[in-house]
Design a protein around this motif. Sequence first.
Motif, PDB file in Angstrom:
ATOM      1  N   ASP A   6      16.777  16.831   7.729  1.00 46.71           N
ATOM      2  CA  ASP A   6      16.015  18.064   7.493  1.00 46.71           C
ATOM      3  C   ASP A   6      16.304  18.635   6.116  1.00 46.71           C
ATOM      4  O   ASP A   6      15.428  19.243   5.490  1.00 46.71           O
ATOM      5  CB  ASP A   6      16.391  19.128   8.545  1.00 46.71           C
ATOM      6  N   LEU A  19      14.508  12.165   3.580  1.00 49.34           N
ATOM      7  CA  LEU A  19      14.098  13.479   4.070  1.00 49.34           C
ATOM      8  C   LEU A  19      12.944  13.349   5.048  1.00 49.34           C
ATOM      9  O   LEU A  19      12.047  12.522   4.880  1.00 49.34           O
ATOM     10  CB  LEU A  19      13.654  14.367   2.911  1.00 49.34           C
ATOM     11  N   LYS A  20      12.939  14.194   6.046  1.00 49.04           N
ATOM     12  CA  LYS A  20      11.780  14.317   6.918  1.00 49.04           C
ATOM     13  C   LYS A  20      10.645  15.024   6.158  1.00 49.04           C
ATOM     14  O   LYS A  20      10.901  15.779   5.208  1.00 49.04           O
ATOM     15  CB  LYS A  20      12.137  15.137   8.155  1.00 49.04           C
ATOM     16  N   TYR A  26       4.399  17.498   3.687  1.00 51.75           N
ATOM     17  CA  TYR A  26       4.006  16.888   4.968  1.00 51.75           C
ATOM     18  C   TYR A  26       2.947  15.809   4.729  1.00 51.75           C
ATOM     19  O   TYR A  26       2.194  15.854   3.778  1.00 51.75           O
ATOM     20  CB  TYR A  26       3.436  17.956   5.895  1.00 51.75           C
ATOM     21  N   GLY A  54      11.042  18.449   4.603  1.00 51.20           N
ATOM     22  CA  GLY A  54      12.476  18.602   4.383  1.00 51.20           C
ATOM     23  C   GLY A  54      12.802  19.208   3.034  1.00 51.20           C
ATOM     24  O   GLY A  54      12.049  19.088   2.063  1.00 51.20           O
ATOM     25  N   ARG A  64      20.438  21.807  12.215  1.00 45.41           N
ATOM     26  CA  ARG A  64      19.710  20.961  11.275  1.00 45.41           C
ATOM     27  C   ARG A  64      20.546  19.749  10.902  1.00 45.41           C
ATOM     28  O   ARG A  64      21.761  19.823  10.788  1.00 45.41           O
ATOM     29  CB  ARG A  64      19.356  21.743   9.982  1.00 45.41           C
ATOM     30  N   ARG A  65      19.879  18.619  10.701  1.00 39.82           N
ATOM     31  CA  ARG A  65      20.577  17.407  10.247  1.00 39.82           C
ATOM     32  C   ARG A  65      20.586  17.418   8.729  1.00 39.82           C
ATOM     33  O   ARG A  65      19.525  17.445   8.086  1.00 39.82           O
ATOM     34  CB  ARG A  65      19.895  16.159  10.777  1.00 39.82           C
ATOM     35  N   HIS A 119      10.942  20.393  -2.027  1.00 40.83           N
ATOM     36  CA  HIS A 119      10.733  19.949  -0.658  1.00 40.83           C
ATOM     37  C   HIS A 119       9.820  18.722  -0.643  1.00 40.83           C
ATOM     38  O   HIS A 119       9.088  18.463  -1.595  1.00 40.83           O
ATOM     39  CB  HIS A 119      10.151  21.043   0.225  1.00 40.83           C
TER      40      HIS A 119
END
Length: 268
Positions: free
Chosen positions: A132, A158-159, A268, A162, A67-68, A265
């Motif tokens: 991530d 963040l993605k 999406y 994430g 994970r990044r 988080h």
Amino acid sequence: MDYEVVAPQRVGLSEAETSRASRTYWDSAADEYLAEHGEFLGDDRFIWCPEGVDEEQAQLLGPVAGRRILEVGSGAAQCSRWLANQGADVYAFDISIEQLRVARQLDERTHTAVRTVAADAVRIPFADGTFDIVCSAFGALPFVADAEAALTEIARVLKPGGLLVYSVTHPIRWSMPDDPTPAGLWITLSYFDRTPYVEVDEAGTAIYAEHHRTTGDWIRAMTGAGLVVDDLLEPEWPAGHEQVWGGWGPERGRLIPGTAIWSAHKPY
């Protein structure tokens, strides 16, 4: 430290004044901080708080290999070094050049190099949707004037989907003296007073600043940044742990929480 601190104050500070104060303090205290807390933190461990919550057992970040990950307010990057050793693709930043210098020393000592950059949490120098996971163990977020601005920057990098996990002083602690003994159990300040705690030098210049947010303030800052709040961990003081760290210690820590660890988080 090469300056004389006069009596702490509760005074308002701008974001620029807060940043300067943080840079001044952590540049001057980097070596002293490591000497005082380095044994407890380790060179390459991920300790979330003075209660000793260790990511190796707590797994608040979940699986990290591959994970990044970005560490915000990394100090000497002990947490990032642990993440790198678990196979994560880690980057870290801190406002203090001296803290990053200490990080380089620990890199050499542990033979684990961490990619670091000097930056402010309200201006994170990475592209949108890069990471991530973002994590912060008492780094940066208590030391910015505008928490929502910093959290908005974190949400930006963040993605989608994430994860953000960060630890800060538990808000209830702000209404009590910074005393780890039972004498620190008195309510002496208003929980609702958001005026930051500031230390100034003999010239009246702020050289340390820490900002208080209530529990509700933190929730609103996260949701205002577009994040979804998932959890709040309030670590209990573990049996047999006798380490005193500033206002944290076993006597008071067995009765009230000293740390808040938030999880959120990016949807999406």
